[in-house]
Design a protein around this motif. Sequence first.
Motif, PDB file in Angstrom:
ATOM      1  N   ASP A  43       0.821  -1.205   0.000  1.00  0.00           N
ATOM      2  CA  ASP A  43       0.000   0.000   0.000  1.00  0.00           C
ATOM      3  C   ASP A  43       0.858   1.260   0.000  1.00  0.00           C
ATOM      4  O   ASP A  43       0.565   2.223  -0.710  1.00  0.00           O
ATOM      5  N   SER A  46       2.404   1.630  -3.408  1.00  0.00           N
ATOM      6  CA  SER A  46       1.364   2.025  -4.362  1.00  0.00           C
ATOM      7  C   SER A  46       1.061   3.514  -4.256  1.00  0.00           C
ATOM      8  O   SER A  46       0.927   4.201  -5.275  1.00  0.00           O
ATOM      9  N   LYS A  47       0.951   4.012  -3.026  1.00  0.00           N
ATOM     10  CA  LYS A  47       0.685   5.443  -2.831  1.00  0.00           C
ATOM     11  C   LYS A  47       1.839   6.292  -3.349  1.00  0.00           C
ATOM     12  O   LYS A  47       1.631   7.317  -3.987  1.00  0.00           O
ATOM     13  N   THR A  50       1.729   6.277  -7.112  1.00  0.00           N
ATOM     14  CA  THR A  50       0.630   7.102  -7.611  1.00  0.00           C
ATOM     15  C   THR A  50       0.969   8.585  -7.501  1.00  0.00           C
ATOM     16  O   THR A  50       0.706   9.350  -8.432  1.00  0.00           O
ATOM     17  N   THR A  51       1.568   9.005  -6.397  1.00  0.00           N
ATOM     18  CA  THR A  51       1.920  10.421  -6.247  1.00  0.00           C
ATOM     19  C   THR A  51       3.030  10.837  -7.198  1.00  0.00           C
ATOM     20  O   THR A  51       3.053  11.971  -7.659  1.00  0.00           O
ATOM     21  N   GLY A  54       1.222   9.691 -11.100  1.00  0.00           N
ATOM     22  CA  GLY A  54      -0.164  10.030 -11.399  1.00  0.00           C
ATOM     23  C   GLY A  54      -0.974   8.852 -11.892  1.00  0.00           C
ATOM     24  O   GLY A  54      -2.162   8.980 -12.161  1.00  0.00           O
ATOM     25  N   LEU A  55      -0.338   7.692 -12.020  1.00  0.00           N
ATOM     26  CA  LEU A  55      -1.024   6.483 -12.458  1.00  0.00           C
ATOM     27  C   LEU A  55      -1.534   5.717 -11.248  1.00  0.00           C
ATOM     28  O   LEU A  55      -0.846   5.621 -10.232  1.00  0.00           O
ATOM     29  N   GLN A  56      -2.720   5.169 -11.363  1.00  0.00           N
ATOM     30  CA  GLN A  56      -3.327   4.416 -10.273  1.00  0.00           C
ATOM     31  C   GLN A  56      -2.934   2.946 -10.366  1.00  0.00           C
ATOM     32  O   GLN A  56      -3.042   2.338 -11.432  1.00  0.00           O
ATOM     33  N   VAL A  57      -2.471   2.384  -9.267  1.00  0.00           N
ATOM     34  CA  VAL A  57      -2.164   0.952  -9.211  1.00  0.00           C
ATOM     35  C   VAL A  57      -3.487   0.217  -9.029  1.00  0.00           C
ATOM     36  O   VAL A  57      -4.262   0.539  -8.136  1.00  0.00           O
ATOM     37  N   PRO A  58      -3.771  -0.764  -9.879  1.00  0.00           N
ATOM     38  CA  PRO A  58      -5.057  -1.470  -9.757  1.00  0.00           C
ATOM     39  C   PRO A  58      -5.157  -2.227  -8.428  1.00  0.00           C
ATOM     40  O   PRO A  58      -4.163  -2.738  -7.915  1.00  0.00           O
ATOM     41  N   ASP A  59      -6.379  -2.280  -7.896  1.00  0.00           N
ATOM     42  CA  ASP A  59      -6.617  -3.016  -6.663  1.00  0.00           C
ATOM     43  C   ASP A  59      -6.688  -4.509  -6.958  1.00  0.00           C
ATOM     44  O   ASP A  59      -7.300  -4.925  -7.936  1.00  0.00           O
TER      45      ASP A  59
END
Length: 158
Positions: A43, A46-47, A50-51, A54-59
């Motif tokens: 987690d 992943s954060k 993302t910061t 700007g890409l979101q890590v899939p859940d």
Amino acid sequence: MAFLSFLGRVLFVSVFMISAWQEYQDYGVDGGKAGKSLSPKFDAVSKYFTTQTGLQVPDFEIKFAVAAAIGLKTLGGIFFILGSSIGAVLLFLHQAIFTPILYDFYNYDVDKAEFAQIFLKFTQNLALAGALLFFIGMKNSLPRRTLKKKTVVKAKTG
């Protein structure tokens, strides 16, 4: 010499295979201890990812990541024992993906005792990754044996 090479590969891979066996035995329905320790660290990574991008890590469920780690270690170990570069690549892939996540020394203060322990494990895994790269490089740089053609000596006539 071939036996020593085989024995060295078996001893090297024993680190991965024993780890995979322990994780498999403890897996359960949620990934076991490995899943519980990997979840908060994943987690955090992943954060950070993302910061920064700007890409979101899939859940996804962390137990699948633990299963992937077990699979990479097991298949990579078997192929590595047999002397295949594919095994070394699979084990290196495991090291490249999971080492920075599991041994996140960069999230601890240098003065803390946890920092030293995690940094030591990180550098040990870095050394394993280096040994795998060395094996891949040596395997790809050795010339392949070619079968020598038998020359037929013809008797001279006349």
